[in-house]
Design a protein around this motif. Sequence first.
Motif, PDB file in Angstrom:
ATOM      1  N   ARG A  50       9.502   1.888  -8.131  1.00  0.00           N
ATOM      2  CA  ARG A  50       8.693   2.191  -9.306  1.00  0.00           C
ATOM      3  C   ARG A  50       7.470   2.977  -8.861  1.00  0.00           C
ATOM      4  O   ARG A  50       6.728   2.531  -7.984  1.00  0.00           O
ATOM      5  CB  ARG A  50       8.271   0.855  -9.927  1.00  0.00           C
ATOM      6  N   LEU A  51       7.294   4.167  -9.458  1.00  0.00           N
ATOM      7  CA  LEU A  51       6.141   4.978  -9.056  1.00  0.00           C
ATOM      8  C   LEU A  51       4.937   4.712  -9.956  1.00  0.00           C
ATOM      9  O   LEU A  51       3.804   5.005  -9.588  1.00  0.00           O
ATOM     10  CB  LEU A  51       6.492   6.459  -9.077  1.00  0.00           C
ATOM     11  N   GLY A  52       5.185   4.192 -11.141  1.00  0.00           N
ATOM     12  CA  GLY A  52       4.082   3.836 -12.041  1.00  0.00           C
ATOM     13  C   GLY A  52       3.283   5.052 -12.484  1.00  0.00           C
ATOM     14  O   GLY A  52       3.776   6.193 -12.479  1.00  0.00           O
ATOM     15  N   LEU A  53       2.026   4.817 -12.840  1.00  0.00           N
ATOM     16  CA  LEU A  53       1.172   5.893 -13.357  1.00  0.00           C
ATOM     17  C   LEU A  53       0.850   6.895 -12.256  1.00  0.00           C
ATOM     18  O   LEU A  53       0.800   6.524 -11.080  1.00  0.00           O
ATOM     19  CB  LEU A  53      -0.145   5.300 -13.866  1.00  0.00           C
ATOM     20  N   TYR A  55      -1.136   8.964  -9.655  1.00  0.00           N
ATOM     21  CA  TYR A  55      -2.174   8.543  -8.704  1.00  0.00           C
ATOM     22  C   TYR A  55      -2.185   7.026  -8.500  1.00  0.00           C
ATOM     23  O   TYR A  55      -1.955   6.547  -7.407  1.00  0.00           O
ATOM     24  CB  TYR A  55      -3.598   9.005  -9.062  1.00  0.00           C
ATOM     25  N   LEU A  56      -2.411   6.264  -9.563  1.00  0.00           N
ATOM     26  CA  LEU A  56      -2.603   4.813  -9.408  1.00  0.00           C
ATOM     27  C   LEU A  56      -1.344   4.126  -8.899  1.00  0.00           C
ATOM     28  O   LEU A  56      -1.387   3.339  -7.961  1.00  0.00           O
ATOM     29  CB  LEU A  56      -3.029   4.210 -10.747  1.00  0.00           C
ATOM     30  N   GLY A  57      -0.202   4.478  -9.498  1.00  0.00           N
ATOM     31  CA  GLY A  57       1.071   3.853  -9.112  1.00  0.00           C
ATOM     32  C   GLY A  57       0.946   2.346  -9.019  1.00  0.00           C
ATOM     33  O   GLY A  57       0.511   1.686  -9.958  1.00  0.00           O
ATOM     34  N   GLU A  58       1.313   1.793  -7.844  1.00  0.00           N
ATOM     35  CA  GLU A  58       1.254   0.339  -7.662  1.00  0.00           C
ATOM     36  C   GLU A  58       0.088  -0.073  -6.751  1.00  0.00           C
ATOM     37  O   GLU A  58       0.135  -1.109  -6.099  1.00  0.00           O
ATOM     38  CB  GLU A  58       2.574  -0.151  -7.097  1.00  0.00           C
ATOM     39  N   THR A  59      -0.954   0.761  -6.747  1.00  0.00           N
ATOM     40  CA  THR A  59      -2.110   0.487  -5.877  1.00  0.00           C
ATOM     41  C   THR A  59      -2.702  -0.894  -6.140  1.00  0.00           C
ATOM     42  O   THR A  59      -3.028  -1.628  -5.208  1.00  0.00           O
ATOM     43  CB  THR A  59      -3.206   1.557  -6.100  1.00  0.00           C
ATOM     44  N   ARG A  90       4.308   4.119  -5.240  1.00  0.00           N
ATOM     45  CA  ARG A  90       3.178   5.052  -5.148  1.00  0.00           C
ATOM     46  C   ARG A  90       1.892   4.235  -4.975  1.00  0.00           C
ATOM     47  O   ARG A  90       1.660   3.270  -5.700  1.00  0.00           O
ATOM     48  CB  ARG A  90       3.073   5.906  -6.408  1.00  0.00           C
ATOM     49  N   MET A  91       1.103   4.630  -3.971  1.00  0.00           N
ATOM     50  CA  MET A  91      -0.183   3.955  -3.741  1.00  0.00           C
ATOM     51  C   MET A  91      -1.211   5.009  -3.382  1.00  0.00           C
ATOM     52  O   MET A  91      -0.895   5.942  -2.628  1.00  0.00           O
ATOM     53  CB  MET A  91      -0.070   2.976  -2.568  1.00  0.00           C
ATOM     54  N   PHE A  92      -2.413   4.851  -3.886  1.00  0.00           N
ATOM     55  CA  PHE A  92      -3.510   5.783  -3.584  1.00  0.00           C
ATOM     56  C   PHE A  92      -3.070   7.246  -3.744  1.00  0.00           C
ATOM     57  O   PHE A  92      -3.416   8.106  -2.938  1.00  0.00           O
ATOM     58  CB  PHE A  92      -4.033   5.554  -2.161  1.00  0.00           C
ATOM     59  N   GLY A  93      -2.250   7.487  -4.745  1.00  0.00           N
ATOM     60  CA  GLY A  93      -1.849   8.861  -5.054  1.00  0.00           C
ATOM     61  C   GLY A  93      -0.720   9.407  -4.191  1.00  0.00           C
ATOM     62  O   GLY A  93      -0.303  10.550  -4.356  1.00  0.00           O
ATOM     63  N   LYS A  94      -0.200   8.618  -3.256  1.00  0.00           N
ATOM     64  CA  LYS A  94       0.867   9.113  -2.369  1.00  0.00           C
ATOM     65  C   LYS A  94       2.142   8.297  -2.573  1.00  0.00           C
ATOM     66  O   LYS A  94       2.070   7.078  -2.780  1.00  0.00           O
ATOM     67  CB  LYS A  94       0.474   8.973  -0.893  1.00  0.00           C
TER      68      LYS A  94
END
Length: 485
Positions: A50-53, A55-59, A90-94
């Motif tokens: 899941r990449l989520g939103l 940038y934010l993703g799953e941060t 996705r975390m911290f935009g990556k």
Amino acid sequence: MFNLSKKMLLSLAPNHYDINFVAVFSVVFIFLVSKAWRRVTSGKNDIPGRLGLPYLGETISFLSATNSTKGCYDFVRLRRLWYGKWFKTRMFGKIHVFVPNPEGARMVFANDFVHFNKGYVKSMADAVGRKSLLCVPHESHKRIRGLLSDPFSMNSLSKFVKKFDKMLCERLKNLEEGGKSFVVLEFSMKLTFDAMCNMLMSITEESLLRDIERDCTSVSNAMLSIPFMIPGTRYYKGIKARERLMETFREIISRRRSGKESPEDFLQSMLQRDSYPSSEKLDDSEIMDNLLTLIVAGQTTTAAAMMWSVKFLDENREAQDKLREEQLSITRSKPEGASLALEDLNSMSYGSKVVKETLRMSNVLLWFPRVALNDCKIEGFEIKKGWHVNIDATCIHYDPDLYKDPRQFDPSRFDEMQKPYSFIAFGSGPRTCLGMNMAKVTMLVFLHRLTSGYKWTVDDLDVCLEKKAHIPRLRNGCPITLKPI
Ligand code: HEM
């Protein structure tokens, strides 16, 4: 029209059970349809996850796992349960992919600097320095690593073994005389730090050691921080600490050059090359950045591994007894009070397996991050340029197909040959841990003195991990009381 009363609603279904059934059925149906839809719309080489939103993703989930006493690996563990061995997030935009097996690890390690590199993190380069092994580009890395390597080869470590043994014996004796509970992690952090500063720069003065240690901790904390120079932040404190450390190192180097002091140590071996051509020596900023790198990379890792060895051996008395037997036979073969020599470590066959098993289970470095330099495939899965590819040492070390009963501490499992890339506690390829031999001998000497001289009780059995730590460590640091044997 939509204003149906509860009574009317209930009258639409014969009873509550039917409503519940319809609700559960709908949820399951929607879940299955969406899963099937994802399968149809995504290619078979796509990595689930899941990449989520943007940038934010799953941060937030990652940060909350990091901030819990289960540790940040819980974030990875949960996603493996949901998506299977390969997953992306996705975390911290990556976008991050976690590589779960030896074949994938081999592909990444073998292509280090070619298809993959360590991700450039500004705060890391600012804190440890741009000439650090952790930050320099390929060509410089090869040259700098080549020049740093010799003092860390097994043969060069014989003086270190003797000195470390003496230091350890004195400190254990003090603790034994005190007879009180002490925290192994605190003990091992100070011990490894002092031993490394002695080996690298012959520093023994207590107040200077503590100043340098405080500053190295601030540098270490700043390595993964947000790089804004705002007073009070971790980054600010780290950069200020770095400035003080560089000043101290500069003074030591200038005293050495003026001939006021010339002890035999790592720094002196670097300065002896002053008259060599530039390709065969390190300049001062390379020496200083890498002195700092070696301390930061070596202290917390080795100290945490020492702490875990105490914990695991306490929980596995059979292994502890077997180790003690081996170590006592070495003690008996030497004159009373003699210090350990490098050759003695060669007779510690079970001891070496205890070190390996401790590293397998503790996963001091949970995963090794890289960035893909090009689009490529790993194990048939498509990886895009710029994605972060994390070699998941923890997943490999706990894979039941590679290690039977992986949660069981069993050093004898290493009697058998391991599949290539199934034991990667020190990494592999051009970035293999530079301090690997030093870490191994440090742990062997520690285990020797601990088990041949003492039994111990663990005074607090809490298994919670320290919050916000990137290296898994017990929250209580493993307090123990020693009993001489
Ligand atoms: C139990 C202790 C230790 C463990 C488990 C450990 C583990 C590792 C691992 C896995 C890597 C490779 C990371 C990657 O591929 O991204 C690494 C790199 C490194 N380690 Fe260690 N390490 C330990 C102790 C030490 C010590 C004692 C020193 C120094 C005296 C040290 C210095 C370094 C350096 C300089 C690198 C970077 C090498 C490069 O990029 O070329 N480590 N370590």
